[in-house]
Design a protein around this motif. Structure first.
Motif, short mmCIF file in Angstrom:
data_model
loop_
_atom_site.label_atom_id
_atom_site.label_comp_id
_atom_site.label_asym_id
_atom_site.label_seq_id
_atom_site.Cartn_x
_atom_site.Cartn_y
_atom_site.Cartn_z
N ILE A 17 0.87 -1.17 0.00
CA ILE A 17 0.00 0.00 0.00
C ILE A 17 0.91 1.22 0.00
O ILE A 17 1.72 1.40 0.91
N VAL A 235 -10.54 -1.89 -1.80
CA VAL A 235 -9.18 -2.40 -1.94
C VAL A 235 -9.15 -3.91 -2.16
O VAL A 235 -8.35 -4.42 -2.96
N ALA A 274 -6.93 -3.85 3.66
CA ALA A 274 -6.02 -4.47 2.69
C ALA A 274 -5.37 -5.72 3.25
O ALA A 274 -5.26 -6.75 2.56
#
Length: 281
Positions: A17, A235, A274
């Motif tokens: 990320i 995500v 995520a």
């Protein structure tokens, strides 16, 4: 780590990320408020909040400099961004990237090399695009040769059908992805929606990921990042569609406003989502 990729090897997780450090207007830009130190302080604070929230990398970008120079920013922009990039690489322990808007790959690469940053983002690396700055042409041939001359250990992360632009010529997104890797020698790809903060179509993520695998082979294909519109709610869908990582700006800002400061709470929320998506595979 993302297997088989110089860019992927820079991150310590399978699905990195990457958070955006959007600079306010720099000296010389129309909206610069005269306080150089405030610009630098804001960049450092945003970077620290991103790292504290759990991101795996940062991209420094002169987002506040609109209207942007097309492809050759003045020396004072390079100087300011080099100073800030150096401060960031000293302040955080995650990889730092540089993007010089609108499309000055030489400046980004030079800044990254001087500041010990690890990668650059190039909006138009190959091909030609119609943008609000006019016609932009990829300069992969110059960028890669400059990297060699500088002996810079810097990866190139290149957009495919970059946002705020339209490709010139009948070129589908798969072909653009293949040529960006095969002929442009990019180390990674970015696929995005039409504008800043706009969701990226899942079908486009799938198409770019498949094309990257076709060009370089499934086992060692270059990583594909989603470059706009990623939120804590979307995500997991991005990863399921084939993304190897995400680059997030707007969703990590206070109240979801791109020009606002980074919100550590929003960063933590997206990172948690995520990581949960990765653990469920």
């Amino acid at each position: 780590m993302i297997a088989g990729s110089t860019l992927g090897d820079r991150f310590e997780v399978d699905r990195p990320i990457v958070g955006m450090v959007h600079l306010p207007s720099l000296p010389g830009a129309p909206d610069f408020d005269g306080d150089r130190e405030a610009v630098r302080a804001r960049a450092l604070e945003d970077a620290r909040r991103l790292e504290a929230g759990g991101v795996d990398g940062l991209v420094l970008e002169n987002f506040g400099d609109a209207p942007f120079y097309p492809d050759d920013v003045p020396n004072h922009v390079v100087a300011e961004m080099t100073a800030i990039a150096t401060a960031l690489t000293d302040a955080v322990d995650v990889p730092v990237g540089v993007n010089v808007l609108r499309n000055d790959a030489a400046a980004a690469l030079s800044i990254a090399a001087a500041a010990d940053a690890e990668f650059v983002r190039v909006n138009v690396h190959v091909g030609t695009a119609a943008t609000d700055q006019g016609i932009l042409e990829g300069r992969a041939h110059e960028t890669l040769r400059l990297r060699d001359r500088l002996e810079a250990d810097v990866s190139i992360l290149a957009d495919v059908h970059v946002k705020h632009a339209a490709p010139i010529g009948a070129q589908d997104i798969e072909r653009a992805a293949r040529e960006t890797v095969g002929r442009g020698r990019a180390d990674g790809l970015i696929v995005s929606g039409p504008g800043t903060g706009v969701e990226t179509a899942l079908a486009d993520i799938e198409r770019v990921a498949d094309a990257a695998a076709d060009e370089s082979g499934d086992a060692d294909r270059v990583p594909v990042f989603v470059g706009s519109g990623v939120t804590s709610d979307t995500v997991s869908d991005c990863f399921e569609a084939g993304a190897d990582g995400v680059i997030v700006g707007t969703a990590l800002k206070t109240d979801g406003v791109t020009t606002n400061p980074v919100s550590k709470e929003r960063v933590e929320k997206l990172v948690t989502a995520a990581r949960a998506a990765g653990s469920s595979d």
